[in-house]
Design a protein around this motif. Structure first.
Motif, PDB file in Angstrom:
ATOM      1  N   ARG A  19       0.841  -1.200   0.000  1.00 48.34           N
ATOM      2  CA  ARG A  19       0.000   0.000   0.000  1.00 48.34           C
ATOM      3  C   ARG A  19       0.878   1.253   0.000  1.00 48.34           C
ATOM      4  NH1 ARG A  19      -4.283  -1.262   4.464  1.00 48.34           N
ATOM      5  NH2 ARG A  19      -5.063  -2.955   3.185  1.00 48.34           N
ATOM      6  N   TRP A  20       1.912   1.211   0.837  1.00 47.68           N
ATOM      7  CA  TRP A  20       2.837   2.343   0.917  1.00 47.68           C
ATOM      8  C   TRP A  20       3.565   2.555  -0.415  1.00 47.68           C
ATOM      9  CZ3 TRP A  20       4.374   6.753   2.433  1.00 47.68           C
ATOM     10  CH2 TRP A  20       5.705   7.150   2.274  1.00 47.68           C
ATOM     11  N   ASP A  22       2.623   1.768  -3.318  1.00 47.76           N
ATOM     12  CA  ASP A  22       1.674   2.297  -4.298  1.00 47.76           C
ATOM     13  C   ASP A  22       1.522   3.814  -4.098  1.00 47.76           C
ATOM     14  OD1 ASP A  22      -0.346   1.866  -6.400  1.00 47.76           O
ATOM     15  OD2 ASP A  22      -1.710   2.621  -4.844  1.00 47.76           O
ATOM     16  N   HIS A  23       1.457   4.229  -2.834  1.00 43.96           N
ATOM     17  CA  HIS A  23       1.393   5.668  -2.543  1.00 43.96           C
ATOM     18  C   HIS A  23       2.663   6.371  -3.042  1.00 43.96           C
ATOM     19  CE1 HIS A  23       0.807   9.457  -0.361  1.00 43.96           C
ATOM     20  NE2 HIS A  23       2.075   9.334  -0.035  1.00 43.96           N
ATOM     21  N   ASP A  25       4.469   5.583  -5.446  1.00 42.86           N
ATOM     22  CA  ASP A  25       4.433   5.637  -6.898  1.00 42.86           C
ATOM     23  C   ASP A  25       3.508   6.745  -7.406  1.00 42.86           C
ATOM     24  OD1 ASP A  25       5.258   4.624  -9.341  1.00 42.86           O
ATOM     25  OD2 ASP A  25       3.435   3.416  -9.565  1.00 42.86           O
ATOM     26  N   ARG A  26       2.384   6.934  -6.714  1.00 39.38           N
ATOM     27  CA  ARG A  26       1.346   7.793  -7.307  1.00 39.38           C
ATOM     28  C   ARG A  26       0.916   8.976  -6.461  1.00 39.38           C
ATOM     29  NH1 ARG A  26      -3.240   3.802  -9.309  1.00 39.38           N
ATOM     30  NH2 ARG A  26      -3.045   2.899  -7.239  1.00 39.38           N
ATOM     31  N   GLY A  27       1.217   8.915  -5.155  1.00 42.38           N
ATOM     32  CA  GLY A  27       0.668   9.928  -4.256  1.00 42.38           C
ATOM     33  C   GLY A  27       1.556  11.153  -4.112  1.00 42.38           C
ATOM     34  N   GLU A  28       1.181  12.000  -3.178  1.00 43.37           N
ATOM     35  CA  GLU A  28       1.968  13.189  -2.878  1.00 43.37           C
ATOM     36  C   GLU A  28       3.297  12.778  -2.255  1.00 43.37           C
ATOM     37  OE1 GLU A  28      -0.260  15.751  -0.280  1.00 43.37           O
ATOM     38  OE2 GLU A  28      -0.694  17.035  -1.998  1.00 43.37           O
ATOM     39  N   ARG A  65      -0.085   7.080   9.565  1.00 44.61           N
ATOM     40  CA  ARG A  65      -0.811   7.535   8.376  1.00 44.61           C
ATOM     41  C   ARG A  65      -0.593   9.034   8.112  1.00 44.61           C
ATOM     42  NH1 ARG A  65      -5.798   9.115   8.837  1.00 44.61           N
ATOM     43  NH2 ARG A  65      -5.794   8.165  10.903  1.00 44.61           N
ATOM     44  N   GLY A  66      -0.184   9.357   6.900  1.00 43.77           N
ATOM     45  CA  GLY A  66      -0.007  10.752   6.493  1.00 43.77           C
ATOM     46  C   GLY A  66       1.290  11.386   6.955  1.00 43.77           C
ATOM     47  N   ALA A  70       7.368  10.490   0.967  1.00 48.43           N
ATOM     48  CA  ALA A  70       7.648   9.535  -0.115  1.00 48.43           C
ATOM     49  C   ALA A  70       9.099   9.688  -0.579  1.00 48.43           C
ATOM     50  CB  ALA A  70       6.660   9.727  -1.262  1.00 48.43           C
ATOM     51  N   SER A  73      10.383   7.914  -3.635  1.00 48.44           N
ATOM     52  CA  SER A  73       9.686   8.263  -4.874  1.00 48.44           C
ATOM     53  C   SER A  73      10.653   8.823  -5.912  1.00 48.44           C
ATOM     54  CB  SER A  73       8.612   9.305  -4.558  1.00 48.44           C
ATOM     55  OG  SER A  73       8.265  10.034  -5.711  1.00 48.44           O
TER      56      SER A  73
END
Ligand SMILES: *Cc1c(COP(=O)(O)O)cnc(C)c1O
Length: 461
Positions: A19-20, A22-23, A25-28, A65-66, A70, A73
């Motif tokens: 999950r992390w 994936d974040h 890769d794509r999240g902030e 969480r939050g 990243a 990244s």
């Protein structure tokens, strides 16, 4: 308690890890929760009783969480930070599962053999002298410390002083010269070693040590005095490399020891196109580098290389009556590093090198430098943007008029959160730095950084 006890906690850890990632890769890139927000989710009092292991893993994912950045990244360009290649991350998990105290060849043969192979391969890839000792440590700070401890031992021994036996009190003075733009951890390592503040030698406009100034400074050192000179491969602001081919022979002519801090820059030697930056560096006596930067293995992973094995062992080895020392002459892992109990940090390095091979390491280093060049070229002709460095390697230093404007651009980029670039001060000016150090950074990620900078410039009053 049976092996089943591990099953569910590890499954949940893998689920949260995916999950992390994936974040990543794509999240902030920037975190949205600060330390206080995360701390507020954690009870002030120690839990009164137990919590099942699998629930602990879920709880950890929940409280953090939050609040995670990243950093792995491809859009993280701050400081000098690498990501984690898949093979290296997975190998790092195995190192934890194996839980070897990788201090002794006799007790932990498998990790000793894998780390010895990784060390040998590193010498081959980085063009360093065959037969040098390689120690796997936590980072370049510790690598600098270990190498300079070996240097201290050797140069004092040459002056007839056994520092291991007698300590520093009453010892001949060790003259230490460094470039004006050496990394601050060099000073820290010298402080650990009781060597005090070094003499700084002038650097040019790219932060490279000036060889004429070095020769001048060397002339001020009494003939035959213990002498250590620290050079740099890769300036954190400009990426510049010191002039090794001139500096190393000048120091050796005076009987000194040359150490090269190449936390990220040493890897230039592994790329055919960039190898000229390292010309002459392999003639030094010791080298420090990181695997958690350019090679992209998980934290924390540094490497120290010392040509004079006896000097390194004089500084770092120890004996305990209950230990079972290596008798083959190769020497134990703990003889080359500050720790006795130690994690097998060389194993993820082995995994990364196996996954890439020689051609893959060359391509990785080449690509990082090419992406830095792409970023600099995209912004070079932009009105209101100055590229301050020559960009020979992976670092780009930008300014936007006066310091207030540069700081405003930095704040704007970070507040947006699409990419991470970090601010600094270089040669008396506020700057915005970009370090391309992540194996997964694509040309599109660089475009995202360029766009973020353009938007920040457009938002200036
Ligand atoms: C990062 C860096 C260091 C310190 O390395 P750590 O891995 O943070 O201990 C030292 N020197 C240079 C040039 C660096 O870039």
């Amino acid at each position: 308690m049976g092996v089943e006890a591990y099953d569910e906690p590890l499954r949940r850890a893998q689920r949260h890890a995916m999950r992390w990632l994936d974040h990543v890769d794509r999240g902030e890139v920037v975190p949205r929760a600060d330390v206080e927000a995360v701390a507020a989710r954690i009870p002030a009092q120690v839990p009164e009783g137990p919590t099942p292991a699998a629930d602990v893993v879920d709880l950890l994912a929940e409280v953090t969480r939050g609040g995670l950045t990243a950093m792995p990244s491809g859009r993280f360009f701050g400081f000098v930070i690498g990501g984690s290649q898949p093979a290296a991350l997975a190998a790092d998990w195995l190192v934890s599962a194996w839980d070897q105290n990788a201090a002794l060849r006799f007790a932990t043969p498998a990790t000793a053999a894998v780390e010895e192979a990784a060390g040998r391969w590193l010498l081959q890839l980085l063009g360093l002298p065959d037969g040098s000792d390689v120690g796997f440590v936590t980072g370049a700070t510790t690598a600098n410390f270990v190498a300079l401890a070996a240097a201290r031992s050797a140069v004092l021994a040459r002056a007839g002083w056994d520092v291991e036996e007698r300590g520093l009190t009453g010892a001949p003075r060790v003259h230490v010269l460094v470039g004006a733009e050496r990394h601050d951890t060099v000073d820290l390592a010298l402080r650990y070693l009781g060597l005090g503040r070094p003499v700084a030698v002038a650097a040019d406009d790219q932060g490279r040590l000036d060889p004429a100034a070095l020769e001048h400074a060397l002339d001020a050192v009494p003939a035959g005095a213990p002498l250590v000179v620290v050079l740099q491969a890769g300036n954190v602001h400009s990426g510049a490399f010191d002039p090794f081919a001139r500096a190393v022979p000048a120091v050796h002519a005076r009987g000194g020891w040359v150490h090269v801090d190449g936390a990220f820059g040493l890897w230039a030697a592994a790329a055919q196109r960039l190898r000229p930056l390292m010309a002459g560096a392999a003639d030094a006596d010791s080298w420090a580098t990181d695997a958690h930067k350019t090679l992209n293995v998980p934290y924390d992973s540094g490497v120290v290389v010392v040509r004079d094995r006896a000097a390194l062992r004089a500084a770092m080895s120890m004996h305990g009556s209950y230990l079972v020392p290596d008798v083959t002459g190769v020497g134990d892992p703990h003889d080359k590093v500050p720790e006795l109990s130690r994690r097998a940090r060389g194993v993820p390095v082995w995994a990364a090198l196996t996954a890439l091979g020689r051609s893959g390491v060359d391509a990785l280093v080449d690509r990082l430098a090419a992406r830095a060049h792409q970023l600099a070229e995209a912004l070079r002709d932009e009105p209101g943007v100055e590229v301050l460095n020559d960009v020979p390697f992976t670092q780009v230093c930008l300014a936007f008029g006066d310091d207030d404007r540069t700081r405003a651009v930095t704040r704007h980029v970070l507040a947006e959160g699409a990419v991470w670039l970090s601010g600094s001060t270089w040669r008396g000016r506020a700057v915005l730095r970009a370090s391309v150090s992540n194996w997964s950074t694509t040309p599109e990620d660089v475009d995202a950084a360029v766009s973020a900078v353009r938007r920040a410039v457009a938002a200036l009053p």
